[in-house]
Write a protein that holds these residues in place. Structure first.
Motif, mmCIF file in Angstrom:
data_model
loop_
_atom_site.group_PDB
_atom_site.id
_atom_site.type_symbol
_atom_site.label_atom_id
_atom_site.label_comp_id
_atom_site.label_asym_id
_atom_site.label_seq_id
_atom_site.Cartn_x
_atom_site.Cartn_y
_atom_site.Cartn_z
ATOM 1 N N SER A 1 0.828 -1.212 0.000
ATOM 2 C CA SER A 1 0.000 0.000 0.000
ATOM 3 C C SER A 1 0.860 1.259 0.000
ATOM 4 C CB SER A 1 -0.956 -0.004 1.198
ATOM 5 O OG SER A 1 -0.254 0.030 2.424
ATOM 6 N N ILE A 2 1.985 1.239 0.708
ATOM 7 C CA ILE A 2 2.869 2.405 0.743
ATOM 8 C C ILE A 2 3.503 2.633 -0.625
ATOM 9 C CG2 ILE A 2 5.048 3.271 1.668
ATOM 10 C CD1 ILE A 2 4.235 1.954 4.349
ATOM 11 N N TRP A 3 4.030 1.575 -1.227
ATOM 12 C CA TRP A 3 4.676 1.742 -2.525
ATOM 13 C C TRP A 3 3.677 2.089 -3.625
ATOM 14 C CZ3 TRP A 3 9.387 2.686 -4.113
ATOM 15 C CH2 TRP A 3 10.438 2.460 -3.228
ATOM 16 N N GLN A 4 2.473 1.574 -3.544
ATOM 17 C CA GLN A 4 1.456 1.966 -4.532
ATOM 18 C C GLN A 4 1.191 3.463 -4.441
ATOM 19 O OE1 GLN A 4 -2.121 2.788 -3.778
ATOM 20 N NE2 GLN A 4 -2.216 3.398 -5.928
ATOM 21 N N ALA A 5 1.108 3.990 -3.220
ATOM 22 C CA ALA A 5 0.885 5.424 -3.052
ATOM 23 C C ALA A 5 2.070 6.243 -3.562
ATOM 24 C CB ALA A 5 0.619 5.733 -1.576
ATOM 25 N N ILE A 6 3.274 5.787 -3.267
ATOM 26 C CA ILE A 6 4.470 6.504 -3.717
ATOM 27 C C ILE A 6 4.541 6.545 -5.236
ATOM 28 C CG2 ILE A 6 6.994 6.398 -3.831
ATOM 29 C CD1 ILE A 6 6.927 5.281 -0.953
ATOM 30 N N ILE A 7 4.442 5.379 -5.851
ATOM 31 C CA ILE A 7 4.565 5.312 -7.306
ATOM 32 C C ILE A 7 3.402 6.023 -7.985
ATOM 33 C CG2 ILE A 7 4.587 3.733 -9.286
ATOM 34 C CD1 ILE A 7 6.039 1.725 -7.429
ATOM 35 N N GLY A 8 2.193 5.812 -7.445
ATOM 36 C CA GLY A 8 1.016 6.402 -8.069
ATOM 37 C C GLY A 8 0.959 7.911 -7.983
ATOM 38 N N ASP A 9 1.630 8.481 -7.001
ATOM 39 C CA ASP A 9 1.579 9.933 -6.818
ATOM 40 C C ASP A 9 2.904 10.602 -7.195
ATOM 41 O OD1 ASP A 9 0.952 12.498 -6.066
ATOM 42 O OD2 ASP A 9 0.269 11.990 -4.054
ATOM 43 N N LEU A 10 3.985 10.144 -6.590
ATOM 44 C CA LEU A 10 5.262 10.835 -6.748
ATOM 45 C C LEU A 10 5.987 10.522 -8.056
ATOM 46 C CD1 LEU A 10 6.709 10.586 -3.128
ATOM 47 C CD2 LEU A 10 5.542 12.502 -4.191
ATOM 48 N N TRP A 11 5.652 9.423 -8.690
ATOM 49 C CA TRP A 11 6.360 9.072 -9.915
ATOM 50 C C TRP A 11 5.681 9.602 -11.181
ATOM 51 C CZ3 TRP A 11 9.545 4.054 -10.592
ATOM 52 C CH2 TRP A 11 10.366 3.845 -9.465
ATOM 53 N N THR A 12 4.625 10.358 -11.036
ATOM 54 C CA THR A 12 3.918 10.825 -12.236
ATOM 55 C C THR A 12 4.765 11.746 -13.089
ATOM 56 O OG1 THR A 12 2.912 12.603 -10.911
ATOM 57 C CG2 THR A 12 1.624 10.589 -11.192
ATOM 58 N N ASP A 13 5.712 12.443 -12.482
ATOM 59 C CA ASP A 13 6.582 13.354 -13.239
ATOM 60 C C ASP A 13 8.012 12.827 -13.328
ATOM 61 O OD1 ASP A 13 7.155 13.645 -10.576
ATOM 62 O OD2 ASP A 13 7.156 15.845 -10.575
ATOM 63 N N LEU A 14 8.193 11.513 -13.189
ATOM 64 C CA LEU A 14 9.526 10.926 -13.210
ATOM 65 C C LEU A 14 10.231 11.184 -14.534
ATOM 66 C CD1 LEU A 14 11.721 9.147 -11.919
ATOM 67 C CD2 LEU A 14 10.482 7.145 -12.792
ATOM 68 N N GLY A 15 9.529 11.046 -15.644
ATOM 69 C CA GLY A 15 10.154 11.251 -16.946
ATOM 70 C C GLY A 15 10.707 12.650 -17.105
ATOM 71 N N ALA A 16 9.923 13.632 -16.689
ATOM 72 C CA ALA A 16 10.388 15.019 -16.778
ATOM 73 C C ALA A 16 11.592 15.252 -15.871
ATOM 74 C CB ALA A 16 9.251 15.968 -16.412
ATOM 75 N N ALA A 17 11.598 14.606 -14.687
ATOM 76 C CA ALA A 17 12.716 14.783 -13.757
ATOM 77 C C ALA A 17 13.995 14.200 -14.330
ATOM 78 C CB ALA A 17 12.379 14.129 -12.422
ATOM 79 N N VAL A 18 13.901 13.012 -14.917
ATOM 80 C CA VAL A 18 15.079 12.384 -15.508
ATOM 81 C C VAL A 18 15.622 13.227 -16.653
ATOM 82 C CG1 VAL A 18 15.860 10.379 -16.827
ATOM 83 C CG2 VAL A 18 14.453 10.052 -14.789
ATOM 84 N N GLN A 19 14.722 13.781 -17.449
ATOM 85 C CA GLN A 19 15.157 14.578 -18.590
ATOM 86 C C GLN A 19 15.800 15.893 -18.154
ATOM 87 O OE1 GLN A 19 12.023 15.359 -21.423
ATOM 88 N NE2 GLN A 19 13.473 15.744 -23.073
ATOM 89 N N SER A 20 15.220 16.515 -17.136
ATOM 90 C CA SER A 20 15.707 17.828 -16.711
ATOM 91 C C SER A 20 16.826 17.760 -15.679
ATOM 92 C CB SER A 20 14.547 18.644 -16.125
ATOM 93 O OG SER A 20 14.102 18.061 -14.894
ATOM 94 N N GLY A 21 16.941 16.602 -14.988
ATOM 95 C CA GLY A 21 17.907 16.503 -13.905
ATOM 96 C C GLY A 21 17.452 17.191 -12.644
ATOM 97 N N ARG A 22 16.148 17.469 -12.541
ATOM 98 C CA ARG A 22 15.596 18.126 -11.354
ATOM 99 C C ARG A 22 14.563 17.197 -10.718
ATOM 100 N NH1 ARG A 22 15.727 22.411 -15.042
ATOM 101 N NH2 ARG A 22 13.491 22.211 -15.456
#
Length: 338
Positions: A110-131
């Motif tokens: 349940s914790i990891w589902q919440a983390i991935i479902g919420d905090l990882w939504t902008d992962l692609g942009a973060a990897v691309q920008s380095g932020r």
């Protein structure tokens, strides 16, 4: 769980004849389905006897149609099975998703589902920008129930590892003062106090992280490890599962502060998950995902063993020693004497 594919179908995905990303897509769907099942109480309700979708809906006060669809996804992904009497837990669900199971994995899911479902939504942009996003604990503080489950799991892991950590530490005789940096729940300090009757401990962490032990020889001190000075001369200083949450330069600075608070002849102990895994493929994949999450939500990462040893060497320690834990194939204890 990953689909239990028959050999010919598994071979087709492994050799590129079938679209392997489909399995990841199904896995993502299953993650949300399991989290929904846990929240609704599906697995506990099926623990005593099989139930039809209608019976289960009535028991859980859930929508029958929606529940039936959820059960079918859980069935095809191996968590429930369907027979003449209705749906029942598989052995997998009984062992890992029922609240009364000694190996209950439900809170972790349940914790990891919440983390991935919420905090990882902008992962692609973060990897691309380095932020990277870098606001995990602020995000967690806004979710008290989730935060409580997270802290409970952190303490549970610490209690599981602490006995072996105290044995591997091999402290000099008669230590008096221990400093536990970032050990808010106090479980490691508690274990060392039990092992060394004359020892008293100071736990230093952010205000919201402190607490969890009422041991009479533990006191609490609010501090930001990256900003506040760390004073004193301690016999032993702990950094247990702390450094991975910081960028490398900050982690090195914290180790240097720990060294500065250690008396001559005292020891610094660093417990960390490290990148060189000793477990199987599944654990290695999770560790890689954990490292990515640390980078994205805290700016940290899973360090290599040589990196941790380098932090200790740069802080003035000669020949830091490495001790691989047996209770966790992903954890290693580093010990260094000043």
């Amino acid at each position: 769980m990953p689909l239990n594919l028959p050999p010919d179908e598994a071979r087709a995905f492994a050799t590129g004849q079938a679209p392997a990303p489909l399995l990841d897509l199904v896995g993502a769907m299953a993650t949300y389905a399991v989290a929904a099942g846990l929240r609704a109480g599906v697995f506990d309700a099926l623990a005593d006897k099989p139930r039809t979708a209608a019976e289960l809906a009535a028991t859980l006060d859930a929508d029958e149609e929606g529940l039936a669809q959820l059960l079918e996804l859980l069935r095809t992904t191996g968590y429930v099975e369907r027979g003449e009497d209705g749906y029942a837990n598989t052995e997998i669900a009984s062992a890992w998703l029922c609240s009364d199971s000694p190996t209950n994995y439900g809170q972790i899911m349940s914790i990891w589902q919440a983390i991935i479902g919420d905090l990882w939504t902008d992962l692609g942009a973060a990897v691309q920008s380095g932020r990277p996003r870098g606001d995990f604990y602020a995000w967690l503080a806004e979710r008290p129930a989730l935060s409580g489950r997270f802290q409970h799991l952190q303490r549970g892991l610490a209690e599981w590892l602490a006995e072996e950590v105290t044995e591997l530490a091999s402290l000099p005789d008669g230590p008096i003062r221990l400093l536990d940096l970032g050990g808010g729940h106090g479980a490691y300090s508690e274990a060392f106090c039990r092992a060394h009757p004359r020892l008293s401990a100071t736990v230093m962490d952010l205000p919201g992280a402190l607490g969890g032990s009422d041991h009479e020889r533990i006191r609490w001190h609010e501090a930001d490890l990256t900003r506040d000075p760390i004073d004193g001369e301690y016999d032993v200083v702990l950094l247990c599962n702390v450094l991975h949450g910081f960028p490398s330069a900050q982690a090195a600075g914290i180790v240097a502060k720990a060294a500065g608070a250690t008396r001559p002849g005292g020891r610094v102990l660093v417990l960390e998950s490290i990148a060189e895994h000793r477990a199987g493929m599944a654990e290695a994949a999770f560790t890689a995902g954990f490292g990515l999450n640390l980078w994205h939500t805290q700016g940290g990462g899973v360090p290599a063993a040589r990196t941790v040893q380098g932090w200790l060497t740069d802080a003035g320690f000669d020949r830091p020693e490495r001790h691989d834990l047996t209770r966790s194939a992903t954890h290693t204890l580093f010990t260094a004497t000043r």
